[in-house]
Design a protein around this motif. Structure first.
Motif, PDB file in Angstrom:
ATOM      1  N   VAL A 316       0.841  -1.203   0.000  1.00  0.00           N
ATOM      2  CA  VAL A 316       0.000   0.000   0.000  1.00  0.00           C
ATOM      3  C   VAL A 316       0.876   1.253   0.000  1.00  0.00           C
ATOM      4  O   VAL A 316       1.863   1.326   0.735  1.00  0.00           O
ATOM      5  CB  VAL A 316      -0.901  -0.004   1.268  1.00  0.00           C
ATOM      6  CG1 VAL A 316      -1.651   1.303   1.395  1.00  0.00           C
ATOM      7  CG2 VAL A 316      -1.876  -1.162   1.214  1.00  0.00           C
ATOM      8  N   LYS A 317       0.486   2.215  -0.821  1.00  0.00           N
ATOM      9  CA  LYS A 317       1.288   3.444  -0.914  1.00  0.00           C
ATOM     10  C   LYS A 317       0.340   4.640  -0.988  1.00  0.00           C
ATOM     11  O   LYS A 317      -0.502   4.703  -1.883  1.00  0.00           O
ATOM     12  CB  LYS A 317       2.140   3.350  -2.183  1.00  0.00           C
ATOM     13  CG  LYS A 317       3.206   4.383  -2.256  1.00  0.00           C
ATOM     14  CD  LYS A 317       4.267   4.017  -3.267  1.00  0.00           C
ATOM     15  CE  LYS A 317       5.138   5.212  -3.587  1.00  0.00           C
ATOM     16  NZ  LYS A 317       5.560   5.991  -2.427  1.00  0.00           N
ATOM     17  N   THR A 318       0.489   5.564  -0.049  1.00  0.00           N
ATOM     18  CA  THR A 318      -0.473   6.677  -0.009  1.00  0.00           C
ATOM     19  C   THR A 318       0.130   8.021  -0.422  1.00  0.00           C
ATOM     20  O   THR A 318      -0.586   8.975  -0.613  1.00  0.00           O
ATOM     21  CB  THR A 318      -1.025   6.868   1.419  1.00  0.00           C
ATOM     22  OG1 THR A 318       0.092   7.098   2.283  1.00  0.00           O
ATOM     23  CG2 THR A 318      -1.809   5.664   1.881  1.00  0.00           C
ATOM     24  N   GLU A 328      -1.116   4.914   9.550  1.00  0.00           N
ATOM     25  CA  GLU A 328      -1.117   3.511   9.990  1.00  0.00           C
ATOM     26  C   GLU A 328      -2.014   2.685   9.077  1.00  0.00           C
ATOM     27  O   GLU A 328      -3.051   3.158   8.609  1.00  0.00           O
ATOM     28  CB  GLU A 328      -1.643   3.424  11.428  1.00  0.00           C
ATOM     29  CG  GLU A 328      -0.716   4.033  12.475  1.00  0.00           C
ATOM     30  CD  GLU A 328       0.654   3.353  12.525  1.00  0.00           C
ATOM     31  OE1 GLU A 328       0.703   2.133  12.321  1.00  0.00           O
ATOM     32  OE2 GLU A 328       1.657   4.047  12.740  1.00  0.00           O
ATOM     33  N   LEU A 329      -1.617   1.436   8.854  1.00  0.00           N
ATOM     34  CA  LEU A 329      -2.398   0.559   7.961  1.00  0.00           C
ATOM     35  C   LEU A 329      -3.839   0.382   8.439  1.00  0.00           C
ATOM     36  O   LEU A 329      -4.779   0.443   7.648  1.00  0.00           O
ATOM     37  CB  LEU A 329      -1.728  -0.816   7.888  1.00  0.00           C
ATOM     38  CG  LEU A 329      -0.695  -1.015   6.781  1.00  0.00           C
ATOM     39  CD1 LEU A 329      -0.137  -2.418   6.860  1.00  0.00           C
ATOM     40  CD2 LEU A 329      -1.300  -0.752   5.412  1.00  0.00           C
ATOM     41  N   LEU A 333      -7.051   1.117   6.081  1.00  0.00           N
ATOM     42  CA  LEU A 333      -7.835   0.018   5.506  1.00  0.00           C
ATOM     43  C   LEU A 333      -9.206  -0.141   6.148  1.00  0.00           C
ATOM     44  O   LEU A 333     -10.062  -0.846   5.613  1.00  0.00           O
ATOM     45  CB  LEU A 333      -7.054  -1.298   5.638  1.00  0.00           C
ATOM     46  CG  LEU A 333      -5.698  -1.284   4.933  1.00  0.00           C
ATOM     47  CD1 LEU A 333      -4.883  -2.502   5.326  1.00  0.00           C
ATOM     48  CD2 LEU A 333      -5.889  -1.263   3.432  1.00  0.00           C
ATOM     49  N   GLY A 334      -9.403   0.521   7.271  1.00  0.00           N
ATOM     50  CA  GLY A 334     -10.692   0.405   7.945  1.00  0.00           C
ATOM     51  C   GLY A 334     -10.622  -0.662   9.027  1.00  0.00           C
ATOM     52  O   GLY A 334      -9.903  -1.662   8.889  1.00  0.00           O
ATOM     53  N   GLU A 335     -11.408  -0.426  10.076  1.00  0.00           N
ATOM     54  CA  GLU A 335     -11.359  -1.311  11.232  1.00  0.00           C
ATOM     55  C   GLU A 335     -11.718  -2.747  10.847  1.00  0.00           C
ATOM     56  O   GLU A 335     -12.675  -2.974  10.092  1.00  0.00           O
ATOM     57  CB  GLU A 335     -12.345  -0.786  12.279  1.00  0.00           C
ATOM     58  CG  GLU A 335     -11.882  -1.030  13.683  1.00  0.00           C
ATOM     59  CD  GLU A 335     -12.923  -0.550  14.677  1.00  0.00           C
ATOM     60  OE1 GLU A 335     -13.546   0.506  14.418  1.00  0.00           O
ATOM     61  OE2 GLU A 335     -13.103  -1.263  15.680  1.00  0.00           O
ATOM     62  N   VAL A 348       1.346  -4.682   3.382  1.00  0.00           N
ATOM     63  CA  VAL A 348       2.531  -4.001   3.920  1.00  0.00           C
ATOM     64  C   VAL A 348       2.608  -2.584   3.391  1.00  0.00           C
ATOM     65  O   VAL A 348       2.045  -2.264   2.334  1.00  0.00           O
ATOM     66  CB  VAL A 348       3.848  -4.744   3.551  1.00  0.00           C
ATOM     67  CG1 VAL A 348       3.929  -6.088   4.223  1.00  0.00           C
ATOM     68  CG2 VAL A 348       4.016  -4.885   2.051  1.00  0.00           C
ATOM     69  N   LYS A 349       3.312  -1.745   4.152  1.00  0.00           N
ATOM     70  CA  LYS A 349       3.665  -0.409   3.656  1.00  0.00           C
ATOM     71  C   LYS A 349       5.176  -0.364   3.602  1.00  0.00           C
ATOM     72  O   LYS A 349       5.838  -1.015   4.380  1.00  0.00           O
ATOM     73  CB  LYS A 349       3.153   0.656   4.623  1.00  0.00           C
ATOM     74  CG  LYS A 349       1.739   1.097   4.277  1.00  0.00           C
ATOM     75  CD  LYS A 349       1.229   2.077   5.292  1.00  0.00           C
ATOM     76  CE  LYS A 349       1.992   3.379   5.187  1.00  0.00           C
ATOM     77  NZ  LYS A 349       1.774   4.223   6.374  1.00  0.00           N
TER      78      LYS A 349
END
Ligand SMILES: O=c1ccn([C@@H]2O[C@H](COP(=O)(O)OP(=O)(O)O[C@H]3O[C@H](CO)[C@@H](O)[C@H](O)[C@H]3O)[C@@H](O)[C@H]2O)c(=O)[nH]1
Length: 416
Positions: A316-318, A328-329, A333-335, A348-349
């Motif tokens: 994942v890349k923001t 934070e991941l 990504l949502g709870e 992973v980031k």
């Protein structure tokens, strides 16, 4: 017929295998891992043939580049390092511009200074330069004025090279908005495939892209990270000057082979996790070193991966620049997402060793943005791709990758 520039022909070797005589080639990459990676690969392979220097332009934009440079020079001591500290660049005229595009402009503005230092401080006289396309605006005329041959390493596909070479002709003769572009002697590039930035002449990228395209014809030769079997028709059309009259020799030097350097410290859980997965079961999802995705799209993609039922490894890349990525991941990504997919998905980031994991027996397919290095690496290891081109040349590349694998292309108008 393939024409090999004299400067790249073999020279007399010492018993050690290292070059006894021969030219001194200076490689000048620009910014971003997508450009630096193929330059390092070319530098490593040329260092067996002649004296090679690679310029590091500092400070780097991303931390991945900085780690790569230090690991590369310690692993390849035969490639000489030439450091150039870039003076601060006033970017106030370009609010919100992509930091990598600002860097291209900054290097071009400092090119006379870089050239003077290279010529006065190099350990050996410079025989030829091999530069990135993004620097051709400044470096090609400068090299000419000093009588130094100047070659371009084109880090993207030959199809993109044909587009770069032809676009200035189209642009200068077109008065309205950009439409479909018929490249002389080659394909038609539909308007939706054209790099989005080129629709806006006010962006820092656009005039630079046009000027770089014009300077292609003035270079002494162009090396492309592709091969005949992948893009034969395009290479022939470029060499026969169908695309642009007076085009210099074009040499296909790819796919450039990976360098052997220690892993950039990154997501260390990846290899152990892959080792536990069944053969060819894992969908690897990654969009290169600089394509950021908005949070909403990240969540949608997560839901799609969850619904697919596949095993997946998702990078994942923001943010465009890696060091700016602090989210934070779990928040992204949502709870509950990570918990729900934990038995079959790893998210992973940060940096992963893509070249290594594409060779892993557990990896069966690759959802990719189609950056050209990713396309060539996947082709090299026979990994099938599902294309989701994001920006720049990536839609053009996706067309080539679909010829290799007969895959599918996802289209997203907002990001391409
Ligand atoms: O976590 C990561 C991310 C990237 N890579 C490597 O970094 C390179 C990335 O290059 P690429 O796949 O081409 O993507 P970009 O970083 O997006 O490359 C830029 O440069 C390319 C070459 O000019 C263009 O084709 C792309 O559109 C442009 O975005 C590849 O070698 C990857 O293997 C890793 O090893 N680990």
């Amino acid at each position: 017929m393939t024409h090999t520039p004299d400067i790249l022909k073999p020279h007399k070797m010492a018993v050690s295998g290292k070059p006894l005589t021969g030219p001194h080639l200076v490689l000048i990459p620009s910014a971003g891992m997508g450009h630096l990676t193929p330059f390092s690969r070319l530098a490593a392979s040329l260092s067996d043939l002649c004296h090679v220097t690679m310029v590091s332009i500092l400070p780097t934009v991303s931390s991945a580049e900085s780690s790569h440079l230090s690991d590369f020079f310690s692993s390849y001591p035969d490639v000489h390092s030439f450091k150039f500290e870039l003076p601060p660049f006033d970017s106030s005229a370009y609010p919100n511009a992509d930091p990598f595009f600002l860097r291209f402009e900054g290097i071009n503005q400092s090119a006379p200074d870089l050239m003077t230092r290279l010529l006065t401080k190099s350990s050996k006289p410079v025989s030829a330069l091999i530069i990135d396309i993004t620097l051709s605006t400044s470096m090609v005329p400068l090299a000419k004025s000093f009588g130094i041959p100047c070659y371009i390493l084109f880090t993207a596909s030959a199809a993109m090279l044909s587009f770069c070479a032809y676009f200035p002709t189209y642009y200068d003769s077109n008065s309205g908005p950009i439409g479909d572009i018929q490249i002389n002697g080659l394909r038609m590039v539909p308007v939706a495939t054209i790099p989005q930035a080129l629709h806006n002449p006010k962006l820092i990228f656009t005039p630079l892209f046009i000027q770089n395209g014009k300077n292609l014809s003035k270079a002494d030769g162009i090396l492309v990270n592709t091969c005949e079997s992948l893009e034969k028709d395009t290479l022939v059309a470029l060499r026969d000057a169908h695309v642009q009259p007076g085009f210099p020799p074009v040499v296909a030097v790819g796919p450039l082979l990976p360098v052997n350097i220690p892993a950039i410290s990154g997501a260390s859980e990846v290899s152990p996790w892959l080792d536990m997965q069944p053969e060819k079961s894992v969908v690897y999802v990654s969009f290169g070193s600089r394509a950021a995705m908005p949070k909403e799209q990240i969540r949608e993609l997560g839901l799609g991966l969850e619904a697919s039922g596949c095993q997946f490894l998702w990078v994942v890349k923001t943010t465009v620049v890696d060091s700016h990525d602090n989210t934070e991941l779990e928040e992204l990504l949502g709870e509950g997402f990570l918990e729900r997919v934990k038995d079959r998905g790893l998210v992973v980031k940060g940096w992963v060793e893509q070249e290594e994991l594409l060779q892993h027996k557990a990896v069966g397919s690759f959802v990719s943005h189609c950056g050209w290095n990713s396309v060539t690496e996947a082709a090299l290891h026979g990994v099938r791709m599902l294309a989701w081109p994001r920006l720049g040349d990536q839609r053009i590349n996706a067309g080539i990758s679909s010829n290799i694998y007969t895959n599918y292309t996802l289209v997203n108008n907002k990001n391409c």
